[in-house]
Design a protein around this motif. Structure first.
Motif, short mmCIF file in Angstrom:
data_model
loop_
_atom_site.label_atom_id
_atom_site.label_comp_id
_atom_site.label_asym_id
_atom_site.label_seq_id
_atom_site.Cartn_x
_atom_site.Cartn_y
_atom_site.Cartn_z
N LEU A 1 -16.93 -22.72 -13.03
CA LEU A 1 -16.90 -21.28 -12.54
C LEU A 1 -17.16 -20.00 -13.29
CD1 LEU A 1 -13.20 -22.53 -11.32
CD2 LEU A 1 -15.51 -22.00 -9.73
N ILE A 2 -17.19 -20.37 -14.65
CA ILE A 2 -17.56 -19.25 -15.33
C ILE A 2 -19.27 -18.83 -15.33
CG2 ILE A 2 -17.98 -18.15 -17.67
CD1 ILE A 2 -15.28 -19.64 -18.84
N VAL A 3 -19.95 -19.70 -15.32
CA VAL A 3 -21.22 -19.52 -14.99
C VAL A 3 -21.52 -19.04 -13.63
CG1 VAL A 3 -23.51 -20.72 -15.06
CG2 VAL A 3 -22.00 -21.22 -16.85
N ALA A 4 -20.87 -19.63 -12.75
CA ALA A 4 -21.25 -19.40 -11.13
C ALA A 4 -20.59 -17.91 -11.10
CB ALA A 4 -20.07 -20.12 -10.31
N ALA A 5 -19.57 -17.30 -11.80
CA ALA A 5 -19.22 -15.92 -11.79
C ALA A 5 -20.20 -15.03 -12.33
CB ALA A 5 -17.83 -15.80 -12.61
N GLN A 6 -20.83 -15.54 -13.52
CA GLN A 6 -22.01 -14.73 -14.00
C GLN A 6 -23.24 -14.64 -12.98
OE1 GLN A 6 -24.49 -16.72 -16.88
NE2 GLN A 6 -25.06 -14.71 -17.68
N LEU A 7 -23.43 -15.90 -12.23
CA LEU A 7 -24.44 -15.47 -10.85
C LEU A 7 -23.90 -14.71 -9.86
CD1 LEU A 7 -25.53 -19.38 -10.83
CD2 LEU A 7 -26.67 -17.47 -12.13
N LEU A 8 -22.57 -14.51 -9.68
CA LEU A 8 -22.32 -13.68 -8.74
C LEU A 8 -22.38 -12.36 -8.93
CD1 LEU A 8 -18.96 -15.54 -7.49
CD2 LEU A 8 -21.04 -15.11 -6.32
N GLU A 9 -22.67 -12.28 -10.39
CA GLU A 9 -22.79 -10.70 -10.63
C GLU A 9 -24.19 -10.01 -9.87
OE1 GLU A 9 -22.62 -10.38 -14.87
OE2 GLU A 9 -20.61 -11.26 -14.89
N ASP A 10 -24.65 -10.71 -9.35
CA ASP A 10 -26.10 -10.35 -8.77
C ASP A 10 -25.57 -10.05 -7.29
OD1 ASP A 10 -27.62 -10.86 -10.82
OD2 ASP A 10 -28.97 -12.14 -9.80
N ALA B 1 -23.32 -21.74 -5.25
CA ALA B 1 -22.98 -23.36 -5.19
C ALA B 1 -24.05 -24.28 -5.30
CB ALA B 1 -22.03 -23.66 -3.64
N LEU B 2 -25.16 -23.95 -4.76
CA LEU B 2 -26.12 -24.87 -4.90
C LEU B 2 -26.70 -24.60 -6.51
CD1 LEU B 2 -28.73 -26.42 -3.81
CD2 LEU B 2 -29.90 -24.12 -3.27
N SER C 1 -20.54 -28.28 -1.81
CA SER C 1 -20.85 -27.32 -0.84
C SER C 1 -20.47 -26.10 -0.98
CB SER C 1 -20.16 -27.95 0.48
OG SER C 1 -18.66 -27.73 0.50
N GLY C 2 -20.77 -24.81 -0.18
CA GLY C 2 -20.20 -23.57 -0.53
C GLY C 2 -18.64 -23.61 -0.35
N SER C 3 -18.29 -24.40 0.69
CA SER C 3 -16.74 -24.62 0.91
C SER C 3 -16.23 -25.06 -0.32
CB SER C 3 -16.46 -25.12 2.07
OG SER C 3 -16.84 -24.66 3.23
N ALA C 4 -16.75 -26.04 -1.02
CA ALA C 4 -15.92 -26.54 -2.09
C ALA C 4 -15.96 -25.47 -3.20
CB ALA C 4 -16.73 -27.63 -2.58
N PHE C 5 -17.04 -24.90 -3.49
CA PHE C 5 -16.97 -23.63 -4.45
C PHE C 5 -15.98 -22.66 -4.09
CE2 PHE C 5 -18.83 -19.72 -5.62
CZ PHE C 5 -18.71 -19.62 -6.94
N ARG C 6 -15.88 -22.32 -2.98
CA ARG C 6 -14.79 -21.39 -2.55
C ARG C 6 -13.40 -21.91 -2.70
NH1 ARG C 6 -18.80 -20.89 1.41
NH2 ARG C 6 -19.80 -18.84 1.39
N ASN C 7 -13.23 -22.84 -2.34
CA ASN C 7 -12.16 -23.81 -2.91
C ASN C 7 -11.74 -23.75 -4.10
OD1 ASN C 7 -11.48 -24.22 -0.03
ND2 ASN C 7 -12.17 -26.11 0.04
N SER C 8 -12.62 -23.94 -5.00
CA SER C 8 -12.30 -24.10 -6.44
C SER C 8 -12.20 -22.53 -6.95
CB SER C 8 -13.64 -24.71 -7.04
OG SER C 8 -13.85 -25.85 -6.89
N CYS C 9 -12.63 -21.51 -6.56
CA CYS C 9 -12.37 -20.37 -6.80
C CYS C 9 -11.12 -20.00 -6.74
CB CYS C 9 -13.40 -19.31 -6.18
SG CYS C 9 -15.02 -19.33 -6.67
N GLN C 10 -10.69 -20.27 -5.61
CA GLN C 10 -9.01 -19.95 -5.08
C GLN C 10 -8.20 -20.81 -5.79
OE1 GLN C 10 -7.92 -17.72 -3.02
NE2 GLN C 10 -9.37 -17.21 -1.30
#
Length: 285
Positions: free
Chosen positions: A191-200, A209-210, A216-225
């Motif tokens: 999630l830390i690395v994913a959040a770094q990518l979200l800075e774009d 998520a990919l 899936s995108g939904s699985a990623f969103r659920n993990s964020c929540q």
């Protein structure tokens, strides 16, 4: 599976790169700089391996544009000969190149893989290390490995093996340090690395998520929540990687409140993105 965009001069480079990372990453092989831009914008690319002379002329202008438009994409140069002047080295650092591979010197599979892993982790591990500076060594090292190998879908057993201890011992040491169990810590790293990518700003949650191999995108969103109590858009708004690191620190026991306050103060002094790029040239003998 994480995606890697390539723009290379020779089939030899492509074959060696494929041997080094094909088991952990998918390759998007581009024939020009426009293709690299498209891959970064549309395909969830997290890393680009580039030869500045792949199109026949020096690509500094294209490299600068790529860094400006896609600041969180890790850039690794793979060249046939080393930079010929100090000025060139300076320019590469100014453009935000994260790693340099010299053909026939640094590109045995294990060397190439190591350089790429170090390049991927450069921009985020310093912040994580600072946030966890007073943690017990094994727990801190486990967290850093979870970040630097976020693209690999680590298992608790693999994490313990990298640290050179048994899985039960790792779980016990994490608990004693007030850290989450191994599997939860691995998810925090992703999630830390994913959040770094979200800075774009132009990168979607689905492309992140990919890149991090969430189901899936939904699985990623659920993990964020579940972990950060925010949506991907809220994570981007609240500081990207720094936001998730703060949430991790707040999840630690004991001393949770004090650590959370410390990372909050630290976050206020750091930029939201890699606005002051630098380069580490890694040569492994």
């Amino acid at each position: 599976m994480a995606l890697v965009a390539t723009l290379l001069s020779s089939p030899v480079q492509a074959d060696r790169l494929r041997s080094a990372i094909a088991k952990r990453s998918g390759l998007v092989e581009c024939t020009d700089w426009a293709g690299v831009h498209r891959a970064c914008a549309r395909d969830g690319v997290a890393l680009a391996v580039l030869d500045l002379f792949a199109t026949g002329s020096e690509g500094f202008r294209d490299l600068r544009r790529l860094r400006r438009q896609h600041p969180s994409v890790t850039l690794v140069l793979y060249v046939a000969s080393p930079p010929t002047s100090i000025q060139t080295v300076f320019e590469l650092g100014r453009f935000g190149v994260d790693g340099l591979v010299l053909m026939d010197q640094d590109d045995r599979p294990e060397q190439l893989r190591s350089i790429i892993e170090q390049a991927e982790a450069r921009s985020i591990t310093g912040l994580v290390s600072a946030a966890l500076g007073r943690a017990r060594p094994t727990a801190r090292d486990a967290a850093l490995i979870a970040v630097t190998r976020a693209h690999q879908r680590l298992t608790p057993q693999q994490l313990a093996s990298i640290l050179g201890i048994r899985r039960r011992a790792l779980a016990a040491r994490l608990e004693a340090a007030g850290f989450p169990p191994p599997q939860r810590l691995i998810t925090w790293g992703r999630l830390i690395v994913a959040a770094q990518l979200l800075e774009d700003a132009e990168r979607s949650a689905d492309s992140v998520a990919l890149a991090l191999d969430f189901p899936s995108g939904s699985a990623f969103r659920n993990s964020c929540q579940r972990y950060v109590r925010r949506t991907p858009l809220e994570i981007r708004r609240d500081g990207g990687a720094r936001c998730v690191i703060a949430a991790l620190v707040a999840d630690l026991e004991p001393g949770r409140s004090a650590r959370a306050a410390g990372i909050s103060r630290l976050s206020s002094t750091l930029p939201l993105s890699r606005s002051t790029p630098s380069m580490a040239m890694v040569t492994i003998g």
